[in-house]
Design an enzyme around this catalytic site. Structure first.
Site, PDB file in Angstrom:
ATOM      1  N   ARG A 149       1.091  -1.275   0.140  1.00 59.50           N
ATOM      2  CA  ARG A 149       0.196  -0.032  -0.034  1.00 59.50           C
ATOM      3  C   ARG A 149       0.818   1.235   0.269  1.00 59.50           C
ATOM      4  O   ARG A 149       2.138   1.187   0.465  1.00 59.50           O
ATOM      5  CB  ARG A 149      -1.085   0.088   1.241  1.00 59.50           C
ATOM      6  N   LYS A 174      -2.330  -2.166   7.354  1.00 63.36           N
ATOM      7  CA  LYS A 174      -3.627  -1.653   7.820  1.00 63.36           C
ATOM      8  C   LYS A 174      -4.095  -2.457   9.039  1.00 63.36           C
ATOM      9  O   LYS A 174      -3.762  -3.814   9.349  1.00 63.36           O
ATOM     10  CB  LYS A 174      -4.584  -2.143   6.795  1.00 63.36           C
ATOM     11  N   HIS A 240      -1.876   2.651  -6.126  1.00 62.08           N
ATOM     12  CA  HIS A 240      -2.634   1.698  -5.970  1.00 62.08           C
ATOM     13  C   HIS A 240      -3.047   0.491  -7.032  1.00 62.08           C
ATOM     14  O   HIS A 240      -3.124  -0.422  -6.881  1.00 62.08           O
ATOM     15  CB  HIS A 240      -4.020   1.827  -5.388  1.00 62.08           C
ATOM     16  N   ARG A 243      -0.381  -2.034  -7.009  1.00 64.76           N
ATOM     17  CA  ARG A 243      -0.440  -2.965  -6.318  1.00 64.76           C
ATOM     18  C   ARG A 243      -1.780  -4.022  -6.545  1.00 64.76           C
ATOM     19  O   ARG A 243      -1.664  -5.142  -6.541  1.00 64.76           O
ATOM     20  CB  ARG A 243      -0.998  -2.428  -4.894  1.00 64.76           C
ATOM     21  N   HIS A 266      -4.680  -8.698   3.468  1.00 68.73           N
ATOM     22  CA  HIS A 266      -6.196  -8.637   3.689  1.00 68.73           C
ATOM     23  C   HIS A 266      -6.612  -9.546   4.668  1.00 68.73           C
ATOM     24  O   HIS A 266      -6.225 -10.570   4.983  1.00 68.73           O
ATOM     25  CB  HIS A 266      -6.909  -9.230   2.372  1.00 68.73           C
ATOM     26  N   TYR A 275      -9.945  -9.967  -7.231  1.00 64.35           N
ATOM     27  CA  TYR A 275      -9.062 -10.459  -8.195  1.00 64.35           C
ATOM     28  C   TYR A 275      -9.459 -11.676  -8.944  1.00 64.35           C
ATOM     29  O   TYR A 275      -9.054 -11.850 -10.067  1.00 64.35           O
ATOM     30  CB  TYR A 275      -7.655 -10.418  -7.593  1.00 64.35           C
TER      31      TYR A 275
END
Length: 299
Positions: A149, A174, A240, A243, A266, A275
């Site tokens: 990120r 995150k 992004h 990414r 995630h 994805y």
């Protein structure tokens, strides 16, 4: 709202930073979300957080939605409100959580834009003409190599990398989570080249500005835009997107969604599953181009 209500908000934000060890980015997002809610309360002449009812939260969210605020942003704002009211409940400053059962309006899920492999090669294989471009190419290589990120890359320190082991450590991802990631050979070569040009500085940051201070997120975005204009890439590329491209290309080649989930950091597999839709889209395009009867016209 009165002074006690404002004091409660400031105490909550401080607890996020000190007790929860939330990132500065997260604390800033919570502050913005809750100050908007505070402004709504002022308009409604509500003086205490405990005066808020579920219908007030619903009204606030609906007004934001009418002003064009998307579902994802509203979901985040509701999450901020729920966390805040849970804090107030714990401190006995409220008797209920009015945001608990409020849902953001639904909207269709859009697929993230990605670059194809040739576009990525064009972006990364163009030679640098200056020390700053050497730095920039190391940044872009690392984005695509490790799926970072923007906030994670900007926060990297020299000590977070082990080029011998071909790994890096994201200290505060995150949700404050830490994870270790591999670094590809191309990225390692680009980073080594940058380190030979990196100015001496007391700042531990991996990527420095020309003033010798940590390179900020906005500066990284602008440098990527500038580089794409220079090489004539028609796409509007942002960090992004690199990414997203990392995730899509890796999933397409490996078909291992769990591994991609871990690499991206995630928490939920459902976030990574977007994805798989990108991968199917790619397969569908190949099918349309290659299958002998895929586009056969019916007479």
């Amino acid at each position: 709202m009165d002074a006690d209500a404002n004091s409660a908000l400031q105490s909550f934000l401080q607890s996020l930073q000190v007790e929860k060890r939330a990132s500065q980015h997260t604390v800033s997002s919570y502050r913005r979300d809750l100050l908007r809610l505070q402004a709504f309360c002022d308009d409604q002449q509500l003086t205490q957080w405990g005066d808020l009812q579920a219908n007030d939260i619903r009204q606030h969210v609906a007004a934001r939605h009418r002003h064009g605020i998307g579902s994802r942003t509203l979901q985040r704002e509701l999450s901020s409100m729920r966390s805040f009211f849970n804090y107030l409940l714990k401190k006995k400053l409220a008797s209920q959580n009015p945001a608990k059962h409020i849902q953001a309006p639904k909207q269709s899920r859009t697929l993230p834009k990605t670059l194809d492999v040739d576009q990525v090669s064009g972006l990364l294989d163009t030679p640098a003409d200056s020390m700053l471009e050497i730095r920039d190419l190391a940044i872009f290589e690392l984005f695509y190599s490790s799926g970072l990120r923007l906030s994670e890359l900007a926060a990297l320190n020299l000590s977070d990398l082990s080029l011998t082991n071909k790994t890096l450590r994201v200290q505060h991802g995150k949700g404050g989570k830490q994870r270790d990631l591999p670094i590809g050979d191309k990225a390692i070569h680009a980073i080594e080249k940058w380190r030979r040009h990196r100015p001496e500085s007391a700042d531990p940051a991996l990527f420095l500005s020309k003033r010798g201070t940590r390179l900020g997120q906005r500066s990284i975005q602008l440098r990527l835009e500038r580089w794409c204009r220079k090489i004539g890439l028609p796409e509007h590329v942002h960090p992004h997107m690199l990414r997203h491209s990392f995730a899509s290309h890796l999933l397409e080649a490996s078909q291992d969604i769990r591994a991609v989930q871990e690499l991206l950091g995630h928490s939920n597999l459902s976030t990574t599953q977007i994805y798989t839709h990108l991968d199917f889209q790619h397969l569908a395009e190949i099918y349309d181009q290659a299958h002998p009867r895929a586009r056969k016209k019916v007479r």
